[in-house]
Design an enzyme around this catalytic site. Sequence first.
Site, short mmCIF file in Angstrom:
data_model
loop_
_atom_site.label_atom_id
_atom_site.label_comp_id
_atom_site.label_asym_id
_atom_site.label_seq_id
_atom_site.Cartn_x
_atom_site.Cartn_y
_atom_site.Cartn_z
CG HIS A 452 -0.24 0.17 2.42
ND1 HIS A 452 -0.04 1.24 3.25
CD2 HIS A 452 0.20 -0.93 3.33
CE1 HIS A 452 0.48 1.04 4.51
NE2 HIS A 452 0.69 -0.27 4.52
CB CYS A 471 1.10 -3.85 5.41
SG CYS A 471 -0.30 -4.89 5.75
#
Length: 552
Positions: A452, A471
Amino acid sequence: MDQLTKGWIIPLVIIIAACGHKRGQPQQEEIVKDIRQLDEVVPEQIAERLDYIVGNEGVMEDSIPVFRHSALSYAYGLNKAHAFWSANGKMHPATGSLLEWISTADNYGLVPGHFHSKALDDAARRLEADAGAAKNAALWAKMDVMLTDAFMKMAYQLHYGVAPRDSITLRRDSLLTDETLAALMQDALGLGNVSAVLQRQEPPHAGYTALKTAVRLFKQQYANRYWDTLPQQYTDTPLFRRLLTSRLIQSGHLDSLLQVDSVTLRNAVRTFQREFNIYPDGVVGKQTVQVLNKRPAEWLLQAAVNLDRWRKLPDTLPERYLMVNIPAFRLTVLEHEDTVLDSRVIVGTPRTRTPVLNSVMTNFVLFPYWRVPYSIVFKEMLPQIKKNPYYLIEKNLEVVTHDGEVVNPDSINWAKLGRNHFPYVLRQMDGLDNSLGIMKFNFFNKYSVYLHDTNNRTLFSNSNRALSHGCVRVQQWDSLAMYMVREDPKPGMRDSVRTWLEREEKRQYDLARRLPIYVRYFTAEMRYGRMQFYEDIYGEDKVLMQYFALGK
């Protein structure tokens, strides 16, 4: 296989299997009168050694474990215990090439000692220096069994690596069965040279080949250099300066003929830091001293561990794929092994690691919600919410039931909520302040991680970017998105995505052609034409290095 051969294998296996206790060393000398008798006596010595290996729990007489005693038994059973690597007191043409591979095994990230290098070197020297040694059937048998084990072990390790595979790296291809290994050895013996056969076992990947080249270049530069160790702490600054100067001269980062002033010394430190991937501030801090004290053999072992990691990848990689290298803090998209996109990334901290995984990218979402993982809710957010009634507003968070209904946080008794009772989801609303930034890239995995954008893009300038909860934050998220839509059959899709971005529209784009993704952990690679090392941020190298010790 004929009945005579079958009948020979079974008794040999039974004899070996019947011997389950520790035994003394096999006979080290049996001199024949006529060298032509060797082919009659050597098989008896070979059988004795195969018997010894089982009785000694799979360890050979040089204290090195065999690769697989069943493979030895199978191969010698086919050959009726006759020698493979010699005949009538003369070495087979392939023996010299195998001995050369063993002596240079570290060029391939392997450990020469695993392949009986010392015992084989001693035996070869005896045969060369003492004409009488050629009549020693025990010596020929000892060499033969060790060479056979060395070939099989090397073929396996070149293909699969030294360290064991795990659920991520387990491959579906052949496990190199006893039959396969025996056939490979027969091919090598038939060619009279093991190189062609062993080279076929190596990974074909460009990254592996480049790292091998980097190992060779690093050895040329540093293998014959020796340097002093610097103290971790010091009070005598002039003395430390002299020691530092000497250390940098020893590794070639300073010219001994130069007049070394403060500027020259600082620039030499910067040169060293850039080479070994340390922030080049010219300051000799704790990390720089630790790296200065690391020996060439330690660096080469780090490279060997990473060659091993390449061997854990599939034999064939897709024609295009995305690779995240965790310690390098970098994402790369490759097509036919050529880099088409490169980006800095931020990965998980040592406490919240980014997992190693294989997957396929399926879609990306523009202006996504961030559903806060419960681990973060309980560890970080819930205590803050209980203390600060404005915390949810400040963090742009909303409270949602499991049915998707938004709840007024003022109606909730937060004091009664905890790990054992929390019937809600915290969701960060979309927008530029969202922790996921403008775009989220999804791929299936059991860890609930994804790639992301981020709302804190200044962190990409940090040298250490192990900062996330697991992440992967991507600096070039926009370039990655444009790459993913370029093969869309609908004309103008790139323009549509740009329009959605300008309008800040919440959209999901499903990839027309899914993109394989590999998240891996490489702490050494060839980059910019030389070896590049990265910090072992998760301590994974230390775990693997134990398999490179003798006795493993």
